[in-house]
Design an enzyme around this catalytic site. Sequence first.
Site, mmCIF file in Angstrom:
data_model
loop_
_atom_site.group_PDB
_atom_site.id
_atom_site.type_symbol
_atom_site.label_atom_id
_atom_site.label_comp_id
_atom_site.label_asym_id
_atom_site.label_seq_id
_atom_site.Cartn_x
_atom_site.Cartn_y
_atom_site.Cartn_z
ATOM 1 N N GLY A 200 0.837 -1.202 0.000
ATOM 2 C CA GLY A 200 0.000 0.000 0.000
ATOM 3 C C GLY A 200 0.860 1.234 0.000
ATOM 4 O O GLY A 200 1.959 1.251 -0.561
ATOM 5 N N GLY A 205 2.259 2.476 5.547
ATOM 6 C CA GLY A 205 3.483 1.686 5.751
ATOM 7 C C GLY A 205 4.189 2.077 7.028
ATOM 8 O O GLY A 205 4.677 1.219 7.778
ATOM 9 N N GLU A 222 5.659 -3.219 0.636
ATOM 10 C CA GLU A 222 5.575 -3.067 -0.827
ATOM 11 C C GLU A 222 4.847 -1.756 -1.097
ATOM 12 O O GLU A 222 3.622 -1.687 -1.031
ATOM 13 C CB GLU A 222 4.817 -4.262 -1.420
ATOM 14 C CG GLU A 222 5.632 -5.516 -1.450
ATOM 15 C CD GLU A 222 6.718 -5.481 -2.522
ATOM 16 O OE1 GLU A 222 6.575 -4.729 -3.512
ATOM 17 O OE2 GLU A 222 7.723 -6.186 -2.358
ATOM 18 N N CYS A 257 1.381 0.250 -9.018
ATOM 19 C CA CYS A 257 2.560 0.799 -8.346
ATOM 20 C C CYS A 257 3.762 0.878 -9.280
ATOM 21 O O CYS A 257 4.672 1.649 -9.058
ATOM 22 C CB CYS A 257 2.903 -0.063 -7.139
ATOM 23 S SG CYS A 257 3.240 -1.760 -7.578
HETATM 24 N N1 LIG Z 1 4.527 -2.230 -4.185
HETATM 25 C C1 LIG Z 1 3.375 -2.763 -4.559
HETATM 26 O O1 LIG Z 1 3.283 -3.947 -4.913
HETATM 27 C C2 LIG Z 1 2.146 -1.934 -4.559
HETATM 28 C C3 LIG Z 1 2.112 -0.669 -3.989
HETATM 29 N N2 LIG Z 1 0.941 0.047 -3.990
HETATM 30 C C4 LIG Z 1 0.936 1.385 -3.459
HETATM 31 O O2 LIG Z 1 -0.187 1.550 -2.596
HETATM 32 C C5 LIG Z 1 -0.749 2.845 -2.788
HETATM 33 C C6 LIG Z 1 -2.174 2.704 -3.218
HETATM 34 O O3 LIG Z 1 -2.753 1.756 -2.418
HETATM 35 P P1 LIG Z 1 -3.563 2.286 -1.138
HETATM 36 O O4 LIG Z 1 -4.675 3.139 -1.612
HETATM 37 O O5 LIG Z 1 -2.597 2.892 -0.172
HETATM 38 O O6 LIG Z 1 -4.064 0.981 -0.482
HETATM 39 P P2 LIG Z 1 -5.182 0.901 0.612
HETATM 40 O O7 LIG Z 1 -5.748 2.237 0.861
HETATM 41 O O8 LIG Z 1 -6.032 -0.202 0.152
HETATM 42 O O9 LIG Z 1 -4.416 0.529 1.961
HETATM 43 C C7 LIG Z 1 -3.749 -0.693 2.005
HETATM 44 C C8 LIG Z 1 -4.234 -1.389 3.272
HETATM 45 O O10 LIG Z 1 -3.936 -0.587 4.432
HETATM 46 C C9 LIG Z 1 -5.074 -0.548 5.311
HETATM 47 N N3 LIG Z 1 -5.108 0.764 5.968
HETATM 48 C C10 LIG Z 1 -5.463 1.947 5.422
HETATM 49 N N4 LIG Z 1 -5.345 2.928 6.345
HETATM 50 C C11 LIG Z 1 -4.904 2.359 7.499
HETATM 51 C C12 LIG Z 1 -4.602 2.834 8.829
HETATM 52 N N5 LIG Z 1 -4.706 4.142 9.139
HETATM 53 N N6 LIG Z 1 -4.186 1.949 9.759
HETATM 54 C C13 LIG Z 1 -4.077 0.646 9.448
HETATM 55 N N7 LIG Z 1 -4.344 0.124 8.223
HETATM 56 C C14 LIG Z 1 -4.757 0.975 7.259
HETATM 57 C C15 LIG Z 1 -6.276 -0.753 4.423
HETATM 58 O O11 LIG Z 1 -7.296 -1.384 5.183
HETATM 59 C C16 LIG Z 1 -5.740 -1.671 3.311
HETATM 60 O O12 LIG Z 1 -5.913 -3.028 3.671
HETATM 61 C C17 LIG Z 1 0.070 3.518 -3.838
HETATM 62 O O13 LIG Z 1 1.061 4.309 -3.218
HETATM 63 C C18 LIG Z 1 0.725 2.365 -4.568
HETATM 64 O O14 LIG Z 1 1.950 2.732 -5.160
HETATM 65 C C19 LIG Z 1 -0.224 -0.443 -4.524
HETATM 66 C C20 LIG Z 1 -0.196 -1.693 -5.105
HETATM 67 C C21 LIG Z 1 0.987 -2.504 -5.209
HETATM 68 C C1 LIG Z 2 0.723 -6.054 -13.491
HETATM 69 C C2 LIG Z 2 0.645 -6.387 -12.045
HETATM 70 C C3 LIG Z 2 1.029 -5.212 -11.175
HETATM 71 C C4 LIG Z 2 0.876 -5.469 -9.702
HETATM 72 C C5 LIG Z 2 1.539 -4.494 -8.790
HETATM 73 C C6 LIG Z 2 1.238 -3.041 -9.065
HETATM 74 O O1 LIG Z 2 1.909 -2.479 -9.948
HETATM 75 O O2 LIG Z 2 0.385 -2.445 -8.418
#
Ligand SMILES: NC(=O)C1=CN([C@@H]2O[C@H](COP(=O)(O)OP(=O)(O)OC[C@H]3O[C@@H](n4cnc5c(N)ncnc54)[C@H](O)[C@@H]3O)[C@@H](O)[C@H]2O)C=CC1
Ligand SMILES: CCCCCC(=O)O
Length: 488
Positions: A200, A205, A222, A257
């Site tokens: 996320g 994080g 991640e 991401c």
């Molecule tokens: N490196 C990777 O594989 C990936 C990274 N990302 C990154 O994640 C971000 C987008 O995803 P998000 O909208 O952040 O995911 P999200 O908002 O779904 O949050 C991820 C998880 O954190 C939990 N969460 C949210 N706020 C929280 C809090 N205050 N306390 C505890 N848990 C909490 C949520 O319930 C969820 O399960 C982007 O920055 C993206 O780059 C997204 C997908 C893949």
């Molecule tokens: C194509 C699959 C991508 C998964 C991880 C991401 O970029 O959010």
Amino acid sequence: MAFSTVNKEVFGSEEAFATVKDLRVTFDSGKTRSYKWRVSQLKALFDLTEGHEKEIVASLYSDLSKSETESFIQEIAMLKNSCQAAIKELKHWMAPEKVKTSLTTFPSSAEIVSEPLGVVLVISAWNYPFLLSLDPVIGAIAAGNAVVLKPSEMAPATSSLLAKLLGEYMDNSSIRVVEGAVDETSALLQQKWDKIFYTGNGRVGRIVMAAAAKHLTPVVLELGGKSPVVVDSDINLKVATRRIIAGKWGCNNGQACISPDYIITTKNYAPKLVDALKTELEAFYGKNPLESKDLSRIVNSNHFARLTKLLDDDKVSGKIVYGGEKDESKLRISPTVLLDVPRDSLIMSEEIFGPLLPIITVDKLEESFDVINSGSKPLAAYIFTNNKNLKEKFVMNVSAGGVVINDTTMHLAVHTLPFGGVGESGLGAYHGKFSFDAFSHKKAVLYRSFFGDAPIRYPPYTATKMRLLKALVGGGILNIVRAILGMS
Ligand SMILES: NC(=O)C1=CN([C@@H]2O[C@H](COP(=O)(O)OP(=O)(O)OC[C@H]3O[C@@H](n4cnc5c(N)ncnc54)[C@H](O)[C@@H]3O)[C@@H](O)[C@H]2O)C=CC1
Ligand SMILES: CCCCCC(=O)O
């Protein structure tokens, strides 16, 4: 009663504690350590994926209007491949790794034993809610752990489907799905885990890492960042453009991401690049891309508003050279290209995570390295060039989680490469054996016999012993012979 999920209304600290306790009893029984159990659970994951493709596609459409093609290729197939690789390689991954010993411990033998960590927590994100939930779970199971999965509440249909399917297919005495949002995640984070794997944003994080620190729990984070694409002028522009589009709008409409976040090219080459982007974008998504079934929608109104704010920034007024159309009622934003965007604009100050692609221009392409390195380290970095020196300089001088030359995002299809960030884009890595290692303790084991117990090791310490010890530490049989003969 063993259940795979919990009622969201009542999941608090007590329920979280009870869940971890249940799984720790199972883990302590040794059940998850056997190769047989691990393979059975990996096969169950494969079977639930293969057996419910239509429901998975439907849930991804419900959550993101994700096309069937993207759902199949980028979530279902990638997950199945990951499962099959783990099943195929597991015996090899589990085998102790024999390592060399030294004269100091002669006679002896040594090995590294991969040991499961225990009870682990996987917290997933919304943008690839099926793949990003279960790929880390594959690593946790392959390494012999009990695992709790907390899918993102921002992808509710997939979250519910995961709870249903894992409840039906998996050993719920050791694998649980806890649905919920911040409260439920916070309740889980209060517990003592043996590893936490979070996907996320950096804000959450930090929350995860702070919670883990209380129990000295190791984490994998991640995260994301601004993944740059450097475009040289000596390239096959059509191929490069198609690959940039595929990595950007072809990945969940830029909500990925590893999607290209911005382009850097020279002032002279920019017009040609923009023309090529326009041509290929129209070929891919038609004249009315808001109507295209091949583009995901924006996940929710908050992210729609966030992206709109990036476009409304005065600093990018008049910079849109393609797209910019929005339909708030359908949460759709068309592929949008902006040219000559100021470095201090909003769109260049945060991860875009959507269908906007700013182009910044430089006089000489070598300047792009400083541009990239002036920001926090990205999750991915891409360059399109035929210049050998530039490729080498890019690989050596640009710090990123992963780098691709002359393509985008495809490093994720190579399971022998680790997938993870560096600096603000992440901590730790997974995929393939890296997933197994992420959820294993690498235990050092040295085997000695009673034969060959050297008096030199014990008091009274003498000058002769000291000479021998120095020779031993210095290594090399000649040193030792000289020491024995009193020649050193
Ligand atoms: N490196 C990777 O594989 C990936 C990274 N990302 C990154 O994640 C971000 C987008 O995803 P998000 O909208 O952040 O995911 P999200 O908002 O779904 O949050 C991820 C998880 O954190 C939990 N969460 C949210 N706020 C929280 C809090 N205050 N306390 C505890 N848990 C909490 C949520 O319930 C969820 O399960 C982007 O920055 C993206 O780059 C997204 C997908 C893949
Ligand atoms: C194509 C699959 C991508 C998964 C991880 C991401 O970029 O959010």
